[in-house]
Each structure stands twice: as C-alpha cells, then as structure tokens.
Design a protein around this motif. Structure first.
Motif, short mmCIF file in Angstrom:
data_model
loop_
_atom_site.label_atom_id
_atom_site.label_comp_id
_atom_site.label_asym_id
_atom_site.label_seq_id
_atom_site.Cartn_x
_atom_site.Cartn_y
_atom_site.Cartn_z
N GLN A 124 41.38 26.19 51.77
CA GLN A 124 40.72 26.80 50.62
C GLN A 124 41.41 28.12 50.29
O GLN A 124 41.53 28.99 51.17
N GLU A 125 41.85 28.28 49.04
CA GLU A 125 42.48 29.51 48.60
C GLU A 125 41.58 30.26 47.63
O GLU A 125 40.89 29.64 46.81
N ARG A 126 41.65 31.58 47.71
CA ARG A 126 40.85 32.43 46.83
C ARG A 126 41.68 33.65 46.44
O ARG A 126 42.28 34.30 47.29
N LEU A 127 41.71 33.94 45.15
CA LEU A 127 42.42 35.12 44.65
C LEU A 127 41.50 36.33 44.74
O LEU A 127 40.29 36.22 44.48
N SER A 128 42.06 37.47 45.10
CA SER A 128 41.26 38.69 45.13
C SER A 128 40.69 38.98 43.75
O SER A 128 41.39 38.88 42.74
N LYS A 129 39.41 39.35 43.70
CA LYS A 129 38.78 39.69 42.43
C LYS A 129 38.99 41.15 42.06
O LYS A 129 38.56 41.59 40.99
N HIS A 130 39.65 41.90 42.91
CA HIS A 130 39.95 43.31 42.65
C HIS A 130 41.46 43.51 42.79
O HIS A 130 41.98 43.63 43.88
N GLY A 131 42.16 43.48 41.66
CA GLY A 131 43.60 43.67 41.69
C GLY A 131 44.35 42.50 42.29
O GLY A 131 45.40 42.69 42.92
N GLY A 132 43.86 41.28 42.09
CA GLY A 132 44.52 40.11 42.66
C GLY A 132 45.81 39.73 41.96
O GLY A 132 46.60 38.95 42.50
N VAL A 133 46.04 40.26 40.76
CA VAL A 133 47.26 39.99 39.99
C VAL A 133 47.86 41.31 39.57
O VAL A 133 47.17 42.18 39.03
N VAL A 224 40.23 38.75 51.96
CA VAL A 224 40.85 39.59 50.94
C VAL A 224 39.85 40.61 50.40
O VAL A 224 38.65 40.36 50.32
N GLY A 225 40.37 41.78 50.05
CA GLY A 225 39.55 42.82 49.44
C GLY A 225 40.09 43.19 48.07
O GLY A 225 39.59 42.75 47.04
N GLY A 226 41.16 43.96 48.03
CA GLY A 226 41.75 44.36 46.76
C GLY A 226 43.19 44.79 46.94
O GLY A 226 43.66 45.01 48.06
N MET A 227 43.92 44.89 45.82
CA MET A 227 45.32 45.31 45.83
C MET A 227 45.54 46.34 44.74
O MET A 227 44.99 46.24 43.64
N SER A 228 46.37 47.34 45.06
CA SER A 228 46.82 48.31 44.07
C SER A 228 48.33 48.41 44.15
O SER A 228 48.88 48.61 45.25
N TYR A 229 49.00 48.23 43.01
CA TYR A 229 50.47 48.26 43.00
C TYR A 229 50.96 49.63 42.55
O TYR A 229 50.54 50.15 41.51
N ASP A 230 51.83 50.23 43.35
CA ASP A 230 52.45 51.52 43.07
C ASP A 230 53.83 51.27 42.46
O ASP A 230 54.79 50.99 43.18
N ALA A 231 53.91 51.35 41.13
CA ALA A 231 55.17 51.03 40.45
C ALA A 231 56.26 52.06 40.76
O ALA A 231 57.44 51.71 40.81
N ARG A 232 55.87 53.31 40.97
CA ARG A 232 56.88 54.35 41.21
C ARG A 232 57.64 54.09 42.50
O ARG A 232 58.86 54.25 42.57
N ASN A 233 56.94 53.69 43.55
CA ASN A 233 57.56 53.45 44.85
C ASN A 233 57.76 51.97 45.16
O ASN A 233 58.19 51.63 46.25
#
Length: 257
Positions: A124-133, A224-233
C-alpha cells in the motif's frame, strides 16, 4: 493559483474525465483566477478497475501540487487496484497492487496533460498530504510518501511495517526508475571540479544527463509526515513518525526530521 482535491460529483466542463463509474471518487486540479476566484480550467481524473468495467466504484484523489514555469505537477492516490485514466495516451495505467500513488504534469496555461505515471508496489502506497509533491531547482518532480511494499528495499515476506520513500522523476517526461531487486537508485557520481587559481576564469562544473533516483528508508515502522524543499541549497527536508514496539509492549512513538 491552483487547488487540488477529490469529488464524487461532476464539474460539467468540456475537459472533465468521464471514464470513472458513477459514484466514484475522482481527483481534480483547478487553476483559479485571482481576480474573479473562478476556475480558468479544471481537470477531473478518474479510474476504473479495468478498461471494460464501467460499474465498479473506484477512488482517486489529489493531495498536492507544485508549479514551476509553465508546468504544474500534481500527485495523489488511487485505491484498491484501480487504474488511472491517462488522456495523453488514451489508456488506463497499470495498477501495481493495492493502493498506488499517481503523479502527473499539466500545462499551467491550458490544463492539457503532459504526462502521467502510476507508481507503487504489491503493498500500500500513500503520498504525503503535507508537501508530498515538490519541484526542484532543475524543474524535476520530487514525491514523498510511505509504503508497506518493496519499492527501493526488498522486504521479508510477512513484514507489513511501513517505510518512507522519496522519488525524483524527470520533469519533462515523467520517467522514473525502480529496480527489480528493490534496491536504491542513485545518480552517477560526477568527478570533482579541480582547484583553479584566482586569476583564471572559473571552471564549469561537470554535467551529466538527468537520471531519475529513488530510495526507501526504514526505521522499523515509519510513517510519512511532510516535506519541504529548499531550492537555494537543493535539499529536501523530510519529517514523519516512527512507531517502535518492544516485545509486545505498546512501545513509543517518535518524530523524525
């Protein structure tokens, strides 16, 4: 701006997806005009159990999106062996078993589909609902979720603990890589840039064609919880929860980042 979600109704617009059986939950993405708060366009994305089955109710939903340039990337889930309809190729995508995730790219101006992928395993797969993409600095797609199956790590039979996974797809084509033996997929290592004297022109960093990458991380039972992408680094920060058991006791729950 863009909104995503799911509905059991029909939006009644010309590019609605009408392939899902009546009563099904279908994913949607809408581009909203900031002046009128009305939709410039809406896409409704449905699924069937198989191409000939127009009666079995299915479930698909969108849970996240990311915008870069003229592309909007959308991700979500499709339930219980159902197959997402891909209007770009006019076919149903293959179910990988159980609940899968799906990722798609749309033209931000017109809403037309650039590509769509259905990704999963026998679990079973589940995408994070907080910053999953997220979209990285190069315009590629990062997706973050959890799985009870073997995507990038081969699990023992009977092990239904959840792992978290991270996949980078080619933003232009939607290509991604998954190995037959459930091992991580890493990008090739580039040679280091040699030191140069300060009076010389800067040396360009070596480049290589984009290679989709993916990994599956396990810390016992991981959600899974959430993801935040840091574009600068060019870094993705991941968060979630660990469920630990101790010889049949309740154990404890920990957060990770």
């Amino acid at each position: 701006f863009f909104i995503v979600g799911a509905t059991q109704g029909k939006f009644g617009i010309s590019n609605d997806d009408t392939t899902a059986p009546n009563g099904s939950l279908t994913a949607f993405v809408s581009k909203i005009n900031t002046q009128t708060l009305k939709a410039d366009w809406t896409r409704q994305l449905g699924a069937r159990m198989n191409p000939e089955d127009a009666s079995t109710v299915t479930g698909s939903f969108a849970s996240g999106c990311a915008v870069i340039g003229k592309r909007v990337y959308v991700g979500g889930g499709v339930q219980a062996d159902a197959r997402m309809w891909n209007d770009k190729t006019s076919n149903y995508l293959e179910s990988k078993g159980g609940d899968d995730i799906w990722v798609a790219s749309f033209n931000a101006n017109s809403g037309k589909t650039n590509w769509m992928q259905q990704i999963g395993s026998a679990g079973q797969e589940r995408l994070s609902k907080h910053g999953g993409v997220a979209a990285d600095a190069l315009g590629n797609v990062i997706v973050y979720g959890d799985t009870t199956g073997s995507m990038y790590r081969q699990k023992d039979d009977g092990n239904d603990n959840s792992d978290v996974f991270l996949i980078v797809l080619d933003g232009a084509t939607g290509d991604y890589t998954m190995t037959d033996d459930g091992s991580p997929v890493a990008a090739p290592t580039l040679p280091p840039v040699e030191d140069v004297v300060t009076t010389a022109p800067p040396q360009a960093a070596p480049t290589a064609p984009f290679v989709p990458v993916g990994d599956q991380l396990s810390f016992q039972d991981t959600r899974v919880g959430g993801m935040s992408y840091d574009a600068r680094n060019h870094q993705a920060w991941l968060a979630g929860a660990l469920y630990e058991t101790d010889q049949g006791n309740d154990g404890e729950t920990k957060c990770f980042i």
